[in-house]
Motif scaffolding. Sequence first.
Motif, short mmCIF file in Angstrom:
data_model
loop_
_atom_site.label_atom_id
_atom_site.label_comp_id
_atom_site.label_asym_id
_atom_site.label_seq_id
_atom_site.Cartn_x
_atom_site.Cartn_y
_atom_site.Cartn_z
N TYR A 15 1.84 -8.61 -6.06
CA TYR A 15 2.15 -7.70 -4.96
C TYR A 15 2.62 -8.44 -3.71
O TYR A 15 3.49 -7.95 -2.99
N LEU A 16 2.09 -9.61 -3.46
CA LEU A 16 2.57 -10.40 -2.32
C LEU A 16 4.00 -10.86 -2.56
O LEU A 16 4.81 -10.89 -1.63
N GLN A 17 4.33 -11.20 -3.81
CA GLN A 17 5.71 -11.58 -4.14
C GLN A 17 6.66 -10.39 -3.95
O GLN A 17 7.78 -10.56 -3.48
N ILE A 18 6.20 -9.20 -4.34
CA ILE A 18 7.02 -7.99 -4.14
C ILE A 18 7.28 -7.78 -2.65
O ILE A 18 8.41 -7.53 -2.24
N ARG A 29 7.80 -4.04 3.84
CA ARG A 29 6.84 -3.46 2.90
C ARG A 29 5.58 -4.34 2.86
O ARG A 29 5.36 -5.08 1.91
N PRO A 30 4.74 -4.26 3.90
CA PRO A 30 3.51 -5.05 3.88
C PRO A 30 2.53 -4.53 2.84
O PRO A 30 2.62 -3.38 2.40
N VAL A 31 1.61 -5.39 2.45
CA VAL A 31 0.62 -5.07 1.41
C VAL A 31 -0.75 -4.89 2.05
O VAL A 31 -1.15 -5.67 2.91
N LEU A 32 -1.47 -3.84 1.61
CA LEU A 32 -2.87 -3.63 1.98
C LEU A 32 -3.69 -3.67 0.71
O LEU A 32 -3.48 -2.86 -0.19
N MET A 33 -4.60 -4.64 0.63
CA MET A 33 -5.48 -4.78 -0.54
C MET A 33 -6.83 -4.18 -0.22
O MET A 33 -7.45 -4.54 0.79
N LEU A 34 -7.30 -3.29 -1.08
CA LEU A 34 -8.61 -2.67 -0.92
C LEU A 34 -9.47 -3.00 -2.12
O LEU A 34 -9.00 -2.95 -3.26
N ALA A 149 -6.12 -6.57 4.47
CA ALA A 149 -7.19 -6.42 3.48
C ALA A 149 -8.33 -5.63 4.09
O ALA A 149 -8.56 -5.67 5.30
N GLY A 150 -9.04 -4.93 3.23
CA GLY A 150 -10.21 -4.17 3.66
C GLY A 150 -11.10 -3.85 2.48
O GLY A 150 -10.72 -4.06 1.32
N ASN A 151 -12.27 -3.35 2.78
CA ASN A 151 -13.24 -3.00 1.76
C ASN A 151 -13.38 -1.49 1.65
O ASN A 151 -13.14 -0.76 2.61
N TYR A 152 -13.82 -1.05 0.49
CA TYR A 152 -14.06 0.37 0.26
C TYR A 152 -15.21 0.86 1.12
O TYR A 152 -16.12 0.10 1.46
N ALA A 153 -15.20 2.14 1.44
CA ALA A 153 -16.24 2.75 2.26
C ALA A 153 -17.62 2.55 1.68
O ALA A 153 -18.59 2.31 2.43
N MET A 166 -0.87 4.18 9.81
CA MET A 166 -1.03 2.79 9.38
C MET A 166 -0.99 2.71 7.86
O MET A 166 -0.25 1.91 7.28
N LEU A 167 -1.75 3.55 7.22
CA LEU A 167 -1.84 3.54 5.76
C LEU A 167 -0.49 3.80 5.10
O LEU A 167 -0.15 3.20 4.09
N ASN A 168 0.30 4.67 5.71
CA ASN A 168 1.61 5.04 5.16
C ASN A 168 2.62 3.90 5.18
O ASN A 168 3.64 3.98 4.50
N ARG A 169 2.38 2.86 5.95
CA ARG A 169 3.34 1.75 6.06
C ARG A 169 3.10 0.66 5.01
O ARG A 169 3.89 -0.26 4.90
N PHE A 170 2.00 0.76 4.28
CA PHE A 170 1.62 -0.30 3.34
C PHE A 170 1.89 0.06 1.90
O PHE A 170 1.86 1.22 1.52
N ILE A 171 2.10 -0.99 1.09
CA ILE A 171 1.95 -0.88 -0.35
C ILE A 171 0.44 -1.08 -0.55
O ILE A 171 -0.09 -2.15 -0.27
#
Length: 192
Positions: A15-18, A29-34, A149-153, A166-171
Amino acid sequence: MVNFKDSIDTSIFMYLQISKKCLELGENRPVLMLSSPGVGKSTAVKEFAEINGYDLVLLRISNETPDTITGFDSVGEMDESVRTASAKHIRPSWFQKIMDNHEKGIKSVLFLDELTTADSYVQGSALNIVFDRRCHSEYLPDDVLIVAAGNYAASLSNEMTVLAPMLNRFIVINLLPGQKDLKHFLCKYDGS
């Protein structure tokens, strides 16, 4: 021995390569990892940056304030002839580091860590960075890769909130470790 290509790190790198390729093609296209804590998001981003010749600029969003994200306005000297004071914008340290890297020909990864635990005011301040690739009135260099990056609730002691814009701007990628990831993790240590 576990094959690296079967690990969660491979998903993160892919995903970082994408995101990197999209940036090279002029698409932000920034990446958000959860995931749950301890999966290796931060470690994988650091390894990706090192392998690809990036300098990692860490902005732990949960520890920041709006001013440390966007910078400060400082009143300059008073001009007595017109009785006005001028304001000067002072860049935040993370942005200055990126600009210094750019001047030296070094690419940067801007890593917005712990995004899910930051309050809405702090996330709002970071929105322009993600949305427009801009800090105050200055733009990030074209080669800066943005990763969050972030953690689940369920893994947090407080509530998890990510602003919808914010969420809409991420993969967004959900990282769910499996048995192969556990084996990969354990193989890093002697006697496992």
